[in-house]
Structures are given as C-alpha cells and as structure tokens.
Design a protein around this motif. Sequence first.
Motif, PDB file in Angstrom:
ATOM      1  N   ASP A   1       0.823  -1.208   0.000  1.00 22.13           N
ATOM      2  CA  ASP A   1       0.000   0.000   0.000  1.00 22.13           C
ATOM      3  C   ASP A   1       0.860   1.261   0.000  1.00 22.13           C
ATOM      4  N   ARG A   2       1.943   1.253  -0.820  1.00 20.08           N
ATOM      5  CA  ARG A   2       2.858   2.390  -0.870  1.00 20.08           C
ATOM      6  C   ARG A   2       2.508   3.404  -1.951  1.00 20.08           C
ATOM      7  N   GLY A   3       1.419   3.185  -2.673  1.00 24.64           N
ATOM      8  CA  GLY A   3       1.047   4.119  -3.727  1.00 24.64           C
ATOM      9  C   GLY A   3      -0.330   3.796  -4.251  1.00 24.64           C
ATOM     10  N   PRO A   4      -0.828   4.653  -5.143  1.00 22.52           N
ATOM     11  CA  PRO A   4      -2.155   4.410  -5.700  1.00 22.52           C
ATOM     12  C   PRO A   4      -2.175   3.171  -6.583  1.00 22.52           C
ATOM     13  N   ARG A   5      -3.368   2.626  -6.755  1.00 18.25           N
ATOM     14  CA  ARG A   5      -3.555   1.499  -7.669  1.00 18.25           C
ATOM     15  C   ARG A   5      -3.520   2.034  -9.102  1.00 18.25           C
ATOM     16  N   PRO A   6      -3.152   1.205 -10.059  1.00 19.54           N
ATOM     17  CA  PRO A   6      -3.123   1.671 -11.455  1.00 19.54           C
ATOM     18  C   PRO A   6      -4.451   2.258 -11.931  1.00 19.54           C
ATOM     19  N   MET A   7      -5.577   1.674 -11.561  1.00 20.67           N
ATOM     20  CA  MET A   7      -6.866   2.218 -11.998  1.00 20.67           C
ATOM     21  C   MET A   7      -7.162   3.555 -11.313  1.00 20.67           C
ATOM     22  N   GLU A   8      -6.672   3.733 -10.089  1.00 27.17           N
ATOM     23  CA  GLU A   8      -6.813   5.033  -9.437  1.00 27.17           C
ATOM     24  C   GLU A   8      -6.030   6.093 -10.197  1.00 27.17           C
ATOM     25  N   LEU A   9      -4.842   5.714 -10.677  1.00 22.12           N
ATOM     26  CA  LEU A   9      -4.042   6.657 -11.462  1.00 22.12           C
ATOM     27  C   LEU A   9      -4.752   7.037 -12.749  1.00 22.12           C
ATOM     28  N   LEU A  10      -5.414   6.086 -13.367  1.00 16.85           N
ATOM     29  CA  LEU A  10      -6.168   6.367 -14.581  1.00 16.85           C
ATOM     30  C   LEU A  10      -7.270   7.388 -14.279  1.00 16.85           C
ATOM     31  N   LEU A  11      -7.989   7.203 -13.187  1.00 20.76           N
ATOM     32  CA  LEU A  11      -9.043   8.125 -12.786  1.00 20.76           C
ATOM     33  C   LEU A  11      -8.456   9.496 -12.442  1.00 20.76           C
ATOM     34  N   MET A  12      -7.355   9.527 -11.708  1.00 19.19           N
ATOM     35  CA  MET A  12      -6.714  10.791 -11.364  1.00 19.19           C
ATOM     36  C   MET A  12      -6.215  11.498 -12.618  1.00 19.19           C
ATOM     37  N   GLY A  13      -5.704  10.728 -13.573  1.00 21.66           N
ATOM     38  CA  GLY A  13      -5.245  11.313 -14.827  1.00 21.66           C
ATOM     39  C   GLY A  13      -6.371  11.991 -15.578  1.00 21.66           C
ATOM     40  N   MET A  14      -7.532  11.350 -15.595  1.00 16.23           N
ATOM     41  CA  MET A  14      -8.680  11.960 -16.251  1.00 16.23           C
ATOM     42  C   MET A  14      -9.073  13.260 -15.543  1.00 16.23           C
ATOM     43  N   GLY A  15      -9.066  13.237 -14.223  1.00 18.91           N
ATOM     44  CA  GLY A  15      -9.385  14.446 -13.465  1.00 18.91           C
ATOM     45  C   GLY A  15      -8.386  15.558 -13.709  1.00 18.91           C
ATOM     46  N   GLY A  16      -7.124  15.194 -13.816  1.00 22.26           N
ATOM     47  CA  GLY A  16      -6.090  16.188 -14.112  1.00 22.26           C
ATOM     48  C   GLY A  16      -6.243  16.768 -15.502  1.00 22.26           C
ATOM     49  N   CYS A  17      -6.566  15.917 -16.462  1.00 24.21           N
ATOM     50  CA  CYS A  17      -6.758  16.357 -17.846  1.00 24.21           C
ATOM     51  C   CYS A  17      -7.922  17.341 -17.932  1.00 24.21           C
ATOM     52  N   ALA A  18      -9.050  16.988 -17.332  1.00 25.34           N
ATOM     53  CA  ALA A  18     -10.228  17.851 -17.361  1.00 25.34           C
ATOM     54  C   ALA A  18      -9.970  19.153 -16.600  1.00 25.34           C
ATOM     55  N   SER A  19      -9.291  19.071 -15.468  1.00 25.24           N
ATOM     56  CA  SER A  19      -8.992  20.266 -14.679  1.00 25.24           C
ATOM     57  C   SER A  19      -8.074  21.212 -15.435  1.00 25.24           C
ATOM     58  N   PHE A  20      -7.098  20.658 -16.132  1.00 25.79           N
ATOM     59  CA  PHE A  20      -6.181  21.458 -16.957  1.00 25.79           C
ATOM     60  C   PHE A  20      -6.993  22.261 -17.973  1.00 25.79           C
ATOM     61  N   ASP A  21      -7.924  21.576 -18.656  1.00 23.22           N
ATOM     62  CA  ASP A  21      -8.755  22.250 -19.661  1.00 23.22           C
ATOM     63  C   ASP A  21      -9.585  23.363 -19.035  1.00 23.22           C
ATOM     64  N   VAL A  22     -10.291  23.040 -17.966  1.00 22.02           N
ATOM     65  CA  VAL A  22     -11.192  24.002 -17.335  1.00 22.02           C
ATOM     66  C   VAL A  22     -10.420  25.225 -16.861  1.00 22.02           C
ATOM     67  N   MET A  23      -9.309  25.017 -16.182  1.00 25.99           N
ATOM     68  CA  MET A  23      -8.539  26.154 -15.670  1.00 25.99           C
ATOM     69  C   MET A  23      -7.929  26.984 -16.797  1.00 25.99           C
ATOM     70  N   THR A  24      -7.480  26.331 -17.871  1.00 29.21           N
ATOM     71  CA  THR A  24      -6.929  27.067 -19.004  1.00 29.21           C
ATOM     72  C   THR A  24      -7.990  27.984 -19.610  1.00 29.21           C
ATOM     73  N   MET A  25      -9.200  27.450 -19.786  1.00 29.85           N
ATOM     74  CA  MET A  25     -10.278  28.258 -20.368  1.00 29.85           C
ATOM     75  C   MET A  25     -10.713  29.381 -19.429  1.00 29.85           C
ATOM     76  N   LEU A  26     -10.779  29.108 -18.131  1.00 33.76           N
ATOM     77  CA  LEU A  26     -11.182  30.156 -17.197  1.00 33.76           C
ATOM     78  C   LEU A  26     -10.135  31.263 -17.113  1.00 33.76           C
ATOM     79  N   LYS A  27      -8.875  30.880 -17.217  1.00 31.36           N
ATOM     80  CA  LYS A  27      -7.811  31.884 -17.221  1.00 31.36           C
ATOM     81  C   LYS A  27      -7.925  32.759 -18.471  1.00 31.36           C
TER      82      LYS A  27
END
Length: 141
Positions: free
Chosen positions: A35-61
């Motif tokens: 239990d020293r790190g996230p599971r691979p599927m958690e990383l996939l979900l976090m990656g999607m959240g990061g991708c969407a957040s990048f887009d949203v913040m870029t547009m709001l800026k």
Amino acid sequence: MQARVHWQGEVSFRAESGTGHSVVMDGPPDHGGLDRGPRPMELLLMGMGGCASFDVMTMLKKSRQQVTHCEAVLDAERADAVPAVFTKIHVHFIVEGIGLNEAHVKRAVMLSAEKYCSASIMLQAGGVEVTHSYEVLETPG
C-alpha cells in the motif's frame, strides 16, 4: 509519448514518464502489496481528473476569471466482473473565485467534456458513461 514501468517487487511498480517524472503504484496487502502508492486504476481516474482540470482552468484563465480554488471530485463505478473496467465516471467541479461568471464555468466544463479532454473522450469512446457537473462559489472576503 512514452512511459516505462519498473517492477519494484511483489505488486509494486515505479512508472516513469517520458518527461522524467515518476510515481509508485502498489497493490493492497491482501494482493501482496504494501500500500505504498495508488492502484493503477486510481491513477487512470486521477489522470482523467487532471486532464479535465487542466482544460477548465486554461479556459477560465483565458476568460479572465479570478479563480481562487478549483477542485474536480471524481466518482467512478467499475464492472463486477473481470476485467473490472470503469462503467461510469462522474466529474464534479467545485470552482471558487471572486466575481466568477457562472456561464464561463459552465462553458469551460462543457468544452472540456465534449471537445478537449482527451482522457475523458477516450474513455467515453471505450463505452464508459461519463457525466459532469459543477458548482460556483464566491471566495469570502
């Protein structure tokens, strides 16, 4: 784009991106992990959240919105059978700022979902039901 995944023993792996950044993935103790790190599927979900957040913040800026906080909360469901693929993912954005225009936030979330977020659109193309919502909060002051 490239990545390398190095086995670290048991069910632990260190993934390194082509740009030299790394993250440790590990399994739960009942699967031989420490239990020293996230599971691979958690990383996939976090990656999607990061991708969407990048887009949203870029547009709001670009629309000159004074954002003081932005958080994407992702809730996912997985199939009960193997492979335990994602079947549903809901992304809820909490955007806080000074004098935010709700129409700009709504448009940024919609454009990310429908046009720009490669991760979200790729998962949708693979059969995952992806939904989005948002809330706009005024920064106290």
